[in-house]
Motif scaffolding. Structure first.
Motif, short mmCIF file in Angstrom:
data_model
loop_
_atom_site.label_atom_id
_atom_site.label_comp_id
_atom_site.label_asym_id
_atom_site.label_seq_id
_atom_site.Cartn_x
_atom_site.Cartn_y
_atom_site.Cartn_z
N CYS A 313 -21.18 -92.72 -7.75
CA CYS A 313 -20.63 -93.66 -6.77
C CYS A 313 -21.68 -94.07 -5.73
O CYS A 313 -22.33 -93.24 -5.12
CB CYS A 313 -19.44 -92.99 -6.07
SG CYS A 313 -18.59 -94.08 -4.93
N ILE A 314 -21.83 -95.38 -5.53
CA ILE A 314 -22.79 -95.90 -4.55
C ILE A 314 -22.05 -96.55 -3.36
O ILE A 314 -22.57 -97.45 -2.71
CB ILE A 314 -23.76 -96.93 -5.18
CG1 ILE A 314 -22.98 -98.15 -5.74
CG2 ILE A 314 -24.61 -96.28 -6.26
CD1 ILE A 314 -23.87 -99.36 -5.99
N ALA A 315 -20.85 -96.03 -3.08
CA ALA A 315 -20.01 -96.65 -2.04
C ALA A 315 -20.72 -96.71 -0.69
O ALA A 315 -20.57 -97.69 0.04
CB ALA A 315 -18.70 -95.87 -1.91
N ILE A 318 -22.83 -99.72 -0.50
CA ILE A 318 -22.00 -100.94 -0.45
C ILE A 318 -21.44 -101.13 0.96
O ILE A 318 -21.47 -102.24 1.51
CB ILE A 318 -20.87 -100.85 -1.49
CG1 ILE A 318 -21.46 -100.91 -2.90
CG2 ILE A 318 -19.85 -101.97 -1.30
CD1 ILE A 318 -20.50 -100.59 -4.01
N CYS A 328 -23.01 -101.44 -9.05
CA CYS A 328 -22.67 -100.04 -9.34
C CYS A 328 -22.51 -99.87 -10.85
O CYS A 328 -21.69 -100.56 -11.47
CB CYS A 328 -21.36 -99.66 -8.64
SG CYS A 328 -20.81 -98.02 -9.13
N PHE A 331 -18.90 -99.39 -12.13
CA PHE A 331 -17.87 -100.39 -11.86
C PHE A 331 -17.26 -100.91 -13.17
O PHE A 331 -17.97 -101.36 -14.07
CB PHE A 331 -18.49 -101.55 -11.07
CG PHE A 331 -17.52 -102.68 -10.78
CD1 PHE A 331 -16.37 -102.47 -10.05
CD2 PHE A 331 -17.78 -103.97 -11.25
CE1 PHE A 331 -15.48 -103.51 -9.78
CE2 PHE A 331 -16.91 -105.02 -10.99
CZ PHE A 331 -15.76 -104.78 -10.26
N CYS A 335 -15.30 -96.13 -13.43
CA CYS A 335 -14.51 -96.32 -12.21
C CYS A 335 -13.62 -97.56 -12.30
O CYS A 335 -14.12 -98.69 -12.41
CB CYS A 335 -15.44 -96.44 -11.00
SG CYS A 335 -14.55 -96.50 -9.44
N LEU A 341 -13.55 -93.35 -8.86
CA LEU A 341 -14.54 -92.33 -8.52
C LEU A 341 -14.81 -92.32 -7.02
O LEU A 341 -15.35 -91.36 -6.49
CB LEU A 341 -15.86 -92.61 -9.26
CG LEU A 341 -15.82 -92.51 -10.78
CD1 LEU A 341 -17.22 -92.74 -11.35
CD2 LEU A 341 -15.29 -91.16 -11.23
N GLY A 342 -14.49 -93.41 -6.36
CA GLY A 342 -14.72 -93.50 -4.92
C GLY A 342 -13.57 -94.23 -4.24
O GLY A 342 -12.81 -94.95 -4.88
N PRO A 344 -13.49 -96.89 -2.22
CA PRO A 344 -13.40 -98.36 -2.21
C PRO A 344 -12.69 -98.95 -3.43
O PRO A 344 -12.32 -100.11 -3.44
CB PRO A 344 -14.87 -98.80 -2.17
CG PRO A 344 -15.60 -97.66 -1.58
CD PRO A 344 -14.89 -96.43 -2.07
N MET A 345 -12.50 -98.15 -4.50
CA MET A 345 -11.77 -98.65 -5.66
C MET A 345 -10.26 -98.43 -5.50
O MET A 345 -9.46 -98.99 -6.24
CB MET A 345 -12.28 -97.95 -6.93
CG MET A 345 -11.70 -98.48 -8.22
SD MET A 345 -11.92 -100.27 -8.42
CE MET A 345 -13.43 -100.34 -9.39
N CYS A 352 -14.63 -102.58 -3.70
CA CYS A 352 -14.63 -102.43 -5.17
C CYS A 352 -13.27 -102.85 -5.74
O CYS A 352 -13.20 -103.48 -6.80
CB CYS A 352 -14.98 -101.00 -5.55
SG CYS A 352 -16.58 -100.48 -4.87
S1 SF4 Z 1 -15.81 -96.80 -5.88
FE1 SF4 Z 1 -16.31 -97.01 -8.05
S2 SF4 Z 1 -17.15 -99.10 -8.30
FE2 SF4 Z 1 -17.15 -98.58 -6.10
S3 SF4 Z 1 -19.21 -97.75 -5.73
FE3 SF4 Z 1 -17.89 -95.98 -6.15
S4 SF4 Z 1 -18.07 -95.65 -8.37
FE4 SF4 Z 1 -18.88 -97.71 -7.94
#
Ligand code: SF4
Length: 360
Positions: A313-315, A318, A328, A331, A335, A341-342, A344-345, A352
């Motif tokens: 996750c690179i939240a 972002i 990501c 994405f 996820c 996985l984070g 923001p989804m 996300c």
């Molecule tokens: S929430 Fe999901 S799509 Fe967003 S950065 Fe994390 S892993 Fe990637």
């Protein structure tokens, strides 16, 4: 203008887009602070209609996304206890902790309930004196007044079986942290109109001056967003750096002083960890020492939990405007909203989730 559909009027949207196109002469990177603004840009397809020189990056203004993993793991530990009724806004239930989420706690028999206000949780505590009722007090300046009022009300009524696990955050210190980063690309901000409706905008004046950055307080409808962008681009093109208020129908410089007083009564500023970003000085609120009896972390002694983020996750990047969701690697693969996985989804304000829902 008086009615919502006037702020979605296609003729006005078209006219503002034309004005923006006529104004812009170079590439500008502009951050919309609030996840609600991100969703509105994508839902109405406005980002695709902007001139290519305008790059929107998405800010950290998603309360669910920035709630630190430690607090989620603590919430899960508290919610798993048999004597607890754990209450929260709905978005938090699916946010992944290190190993599980609050929905899974409920599925295994935990008493986890969605409420629409912390005052509901106080009522629940009054109605169920044999239980401990805990509310997950997350969010920005918009939720802080109600959370503060819940504590003040519980104290006034002598409700001793109510407590908060807090993860309150503040916008201005986060903006400063973004601007101080060596790799900061943000050249102008659309500030969150609802936050400023509560807090006013006096805190933004020194930020605009110190960092020489335009800040335009902006609403959430298409006409608001384009009007805010127009004002920001105009400042950038004319080398101005000031605070402007686009959201005049809701925001004054001093804000809602009664709400601010409630916050000051119950909370004090503290350094706060933001999920994926790290600790930002004075960026949070915690209960004042005189309200320690309402602090769920102290009441249930949930300290020292080991946390573990998904390595994919690179939240954090972002949320600081350094990367886009589409960069990501997880994405739409590992996820998705069904397998987040984070945060923001998951969140209705998460960048996300917005990209997923609107098929970017
Ligand atoms: S929430 Fe999901 S799509 Fe967003 S950065 Fe994390 S892993 Fe990637």
């Amino acid at each position: 203008m008086k009615y919502l559909d006037e702020y979605r009027d296609p003729a006005q949207v078209k006219a503002l887009l034309q004005e923006i196109k006529g104004l812009v002469t170079q590439h500008w990177v502009i951050m919309e602070i609030c996840g609600g603004q991100t969703h509105s840009f994508l839902r109405h397809g406005l980002d695709a209609l902007l001139p290519p020189q305008i790059e929107l990056v998405h800010g950290p203004g998603c309360p669910v996304c920035v709630t630190p993993l430690e607090q989620i793991d603590k919430a899960i530990a508290i919610a798993s206890r048999p004597e607890v009724i754990f209450t929260s806004y709905g978005d938090m239930l699916r946010v992944p902790g290190s190993n599980t989420d609050l929905f899974s706690v409920r599925a295994k028999g935990g008493d986890v309930r969605v409420v629409y206000s912390p005052l509901e949780a106080v009522q629940l505590a009054e109605a169920q004196p044999d239980k401990e009722v805990v509310f997950f007090a997350i969010g920005f300046e918009t939720t802080a007044p109600a959370n503060a009022m819940a504590v003040l009300l519980a104290q006034k009524k002598g409700v001793k079986n109510f407590s908060l696990i807090t993860a309150q955050v503040r916008v201005p210190p986060a903006m400063e942290a973004i601007l101080q980063a060596e790799d900061c690309r943000v050249q102008g901000f659309l500030a969150a109109g609802h936050v400023c409706a509560v807090m006013g905008f006096h805190e933004y004046l020194p930020i605009a001056e110190t960092y020489q950055v335009p800040i335009v307080i902006t609403g959430f409808e298409p006409v608001d967003l384009l009007h805010g962008l127009y004002a920001t681009i105009k400042q950038l093109e004319t080398r101005q750096t000031k605070v402007e208020n686009q959201y005049l129908r809701a925001v004054s410089q001093q804000g809602n002083t009664a709400a601010q007083q409630s916050i000051q009564q119950a909370f004090q500023p503290v350094d706060r960890k933001w999920r994926g970003i790290g600790t930002i000085p004075q960026s949070g609120w915690d209960l004042r020492p005189e309200f320690a009896a309402f602090d769920a972390e102290l009441k249930f002694e949930v300290q020292g939990l080991l946390t573990q983020e998904s390595p994919l996750c690179i939240a954090g990047e972002i949320l600081q405007g350094l990367k886009k969701t589409v960069e990501c690697p997880a994405f739409c693969k590992e996820c998705t909203p069904q397998t987040p996985l984070g945060a923001p989804m998951v969140s209705s304000e998460g960048a996300c989730a917005a990209y997923y829902r609107y098929h970017r």
